[in-house]
Design a protein around this motif. Structure first.
Motif, mmCIF file in Angstrom:
data_model
loop_
_atom_site.group_PDB
_atom_site.id
_atom_site.type_symbol
_atom_site.label_atom_id
_atom_site.label_comp_id
_atom_site.label_asym_id
_atom_site.label_seq_id
_atom_site.Cartn_x
_atom_site.Cartn_y
_atom_site.Cartn_z
ATOM 1 N N SER A 1 25.516 38.160 -64.638
ATOM 2 C CA SER A 1 24.578 38.344 -66.013
ATOM 3 C C SER A 1 25.215 39.591 -66.644
ATOM 4 N N GLN A 2 24.359 40.191 -65.751
ATOM 5 C CA GLN A 2 24.765 41.616 -65.859
ATOM 6 C C GLN A 2 26.241 42.108 -66.490
ATOM 7 N N MET A 3 26.747 42.073 -65.255
ATOM 8 C CA MET A 3 28.548 41.906 -65.055
ATOM 9 C C MET A 3 28.901 41.192 -66.218
ATOM 10 N N TRP A 4 28.747 40.083 -67.114
ATOM 11 C CA TRP A 4 29.207 39.576 -68.500
ATOM 12 C C TRP A 4 28.340 40.764 -69.328
ATOM 13 N N ASP A 5 27.915 40.359 -69.538
ATOM 14 C CA ASP A 5 26.670 42.189 -70.159
ATOM 15 C C ASP A 5 27.373 42.965 -70.455
ATOM 16 N N ALA A 6 28.045 43.701 -69.198
ATOM 17 C CA ALA A 6 29.001 45.059 -69.708
ATOM 18 C C ALA A 6 30.353 44.618 -69.337
ATOM 19 N N CYS A 7 30.378 44.031 -69.189
ATOM 20 C CA CYS A 7 32.691 44.031 -69.053
ATOM 21 C C CYS A 7 33.465 42.433 -69.677
ATOM 22 N N LEU A 8 32.720 41.752 -68.953
ATOM 23 C CA LEU A 8 33.425 40.357 -68.913
ATOM 24 C C LEU A 8 33.542 39.634 -69.617
ATOM 25 N N ARG A 9 32.643 40.070 -71.365
ATOM 26 C CA ARG A 9 31.968 39.644 -72.862
ATOM 27 C C ARG A 9 33.946 40.484 -73.513
ATOM 28 N N PHE A 10 34.398 41.013 -72.717
ATOM 29 C CA PHE A 10 35.418 41.964 -73.635
ATOM 30 C C PHE A 10 35.988 41.721 -72.831
#
Length: 97
Positions: A19-28
């Motif tokens: 979840s943190q990885m998605w929020d930090a960079c994967l969503r971009f």
């Protein structure tokens, strides 16, 4: 190697890191990889950000589970490029004709 003390705690930690990885960079990064490497715009397919996150998570878990390669792009999602390629195929199948 050390054995896991508690599988449930490990699962919760893995979910939190994802979840943190998605929020930090994967969503971009995921939309950028879809556009740059696969000529696919998630907005044109009609998928929301939450749906994209869920689709990526499903594709990654179905395809790779908890694999961690030595040549990992990311500690949390080591096969990111491969997962995005599979996701692109799924999104193309969803695209209206």
């Amino acid at each position: 190697e050390y054995p896991l003390y508690d599988e449930e705690d490990h699962g919760a930690l893995t979910a939190e890191l994802a979840s943190q990885m998605w929020d930090a960079c994967l969503r971009f990064d995921v939309p950028a990889l879809l556009a740059g490497h696969h000529d696919l715009d998630p907005d044109a397919v009609g998928i929301t950000d939450d749906e994209l996150r869920d689709a990526f998570s499903r594709v990654y878990a179905d395809r790779f589970g908890d694999e961690y390669a030595d040549t990992a792009v990311s500690v949390t999602f080591p096969q990111l490029d491969e997962a995005v390629a599979v996701l692109a195929d799924h999104l193309r199948a969803r695209r209206p004709r």
